[in-house]
Design a protein around this motif. Sequence first.
Motif, PDB file in Angstrom:
ATOM      1  N   SER A 246       0.828  -1.201   0.000  1.00  0.00           N
ATOM      2  CA  SER A 246       0.000   0.000   0.000  1.00  0.00           C
ATOM      3  C   SER A 246       0.861   1.248   0.000  1.00  0.00           C
ATOM      4  N   TRP A 247       0.222   2.391  -0.223  1.00  0.00           N
ATOM      5  CA  TRP A 247       0.984   3.635  -0.326  1.00  0.00           C
ATOM      6  C   TRP A 247       1.744   3.947   0.952  1.00  0.00           C
ATOM      7  N   SER A 248       1.181   3.556   2.092  1.00  0.00           N
ATOM      8  CA  SER A 248       1.832   3.841   3.371  1.00  0.00           C
ATOM      9  C   SER A 248       2.824   2.758   3.778  1.00  0.00           C
ATOM     10  N   GLY A 249       2.738   1.611   3.108  1.00  0.00           N
ATOM     11  CA  GLY A 249       3.573   0.488   3.502  1.00  0.00           C
ATOM     12  C   GLY A 249       2.974  -0.371   4.592  1.00  0.00           C
ATOM     13  N   SER A 250       1.800  -0.029   5.049  1.00  0.00           N
ATOM     14  CA  SER A 250       1.203  -0.746   6.176  1.00  0.00           C
ATOM     15  C   SER A 250       0.546  -2.053   5.767  1.00  0.00           C
ATOM     16  N   SER A 251       0.306  -2.201   4.478  1.00  0.00           N
ATOM     17  CA  SER A 251      -0.389  -3.395   3.994  1.00  0.00           C
ATOM     18  C   SER A 251       0.395  -4.006   2.840  1.00  0.00           C
ATOM     19  N   THR A 252       0.614  -5.304   2.926  1.00  0.00           N
ATOM     20  CA  THR A 252       1.298  -6.021   1.861  1.00  0.00           C
ATOM     21  C   THR A 252       0.510  -7.262   1.488  1.00  0.00           C
ATOM     22  N   TYR A 253       0.763  -7.744   0.277  1.00  0.00           N
ATOM     23  CA  TYR A 253       0.076  -8.936  -0.207  1.00  0.00           C
ATOM     24  C   TYR A 253       1.024  -9.690  -1.120  1.00  0.00           C
ATOM     25  N   TYR A 254       0.964 -11.021  -1.036  1.00  0.00           N
ATOM     26  CA  TYR A 254       1.901 -11.850  -1.784  1.00  0.00           C
ATOM     27  C   TYR A 254       1.183 -12.951  -2.541  1.00  0.00           C
ATOM     28  N   ALA A 255       1.730 -13.281  -3.691  1.00  0.00           N
ATOM     29  CA  ALA A 255       1.299 -14.490  -4.373  1.00  0.00           C
ATOM     30  C   ALA A 255       1.731 -15.692  -3.540  1.00  0.00           C
ATOM     31  N   ASP A 256       1.025 -16.781  -3.683  1.00  0.00           N
ATOM     32  CA  ASP A 256       1.369 -17.979  -2.913  1.00  0.00           C
ATOM     33  C   ASP A 256       2.812 -18.400  -3.176  1.00  0.00           C
ATOM     34  N   SER A 257       3.266 -18.206  -4.398  1.00  0.00           N
ATOM     35  CA  SER A 257       4.629 -18.613  -4.757  1.00  0.00           C
ATOM     36  C   SER A 257       5.692 -17.778  -4.062  1.00  0.00           C
ATOM     37  N   ALA A 258       5.303 -16.600  -3.579  1.00  0.00           N
ATOM     38  CA  ALA A 258       6.254 -15.684  -2.959  1.00  0.00           C
ATOM     39  C   ALA A 258       6.193 -15.696  -1.430  1.00  0.00           C
ATOM     40  N   LYS A 259       5.117 -16.187  -0.880  1.00  0.00           N
ATOM     41  CA  LYS A 259       4.936 -16.146   0.575  1.00  0.00           C
ATOM     42  C   LYS A 259       6.046 -16.892   1.294  1.00  0.00           C
ATOM     43  N   GLY A 260       6.587 -16.258   2.315  1.00  0.00           N
ATOM     44  CA  GLY A 260       7.629 -16.871   3.122  1.00  0.00           C
ATOM     45  C   GLY A 260       9.019 -16.743   2.539  1.00  0.00           C
ATOM     46  N   ARG A 261       9.124 -16.311   1.276  1.00  0.00           N
ATOM     47  CA  ARG A 261      10.445 -16.179   0.650  1.00  0.00           C
ATOM     48  C   ARG A 261      10.746 -14.746   0.210  1.00  0.00           C
TER      49      ARG A 261
END
Length: 124
Positions: free
Chosen positions: A52-67
Motif C-alpha cells: 500500500s501507499w503507506s507500507g502498512s499493507s502487503t500482499y503476496y502471491a502464494d509462490s512468494a509467501k515466506g520467501r
Amino acid sequence: QVQLVESGGGLVQAGGSLRLSCVNSGRFFSSFGMGWFRQTPGTEREFVASISWSGSSTYYADSAKGRFTISRDNAKNTVYLQMNSLKPEDTAVYYCAAQIRPGSSTASGTYGYWGQGTQVTIHA
C-alpha cells in the motif's frame, strides 16, 4: 509524471538471494500502491507482491509467501523486493508498477505505470 526504473536483477544459484529496487524519478510516489510482477516468454504477466501507499499493507502471491518481502521507502521514492531461497522457477523478467485504478492489487489492469523490467535468472 511517474517514471519507474528497476535494478538489482542478475544471475544467482538456487537457494540464493537478490534484492530488486524500483525508483520513481517522477512525482507523487507516496500516493501510489506499488506492485511487483514477473513474466516469462510466452506467458502472461504474473503478480508477485504489492504494498500500500503507506507500507502498512502487503500482499503476496502464494509462490512468494515466506520467501519474498516487499517494502518501500517513500523518502527515497523506492520500492524493494527482497527475494530469498530462490528457485529456478523464479526465473523471469521482474517489473514494478504503480497502481492507479481501484481494484485488487493483484490485477495488472489496475496498474498504470510500469518499469522496463529487470532480468532474474536462477541456476539449479
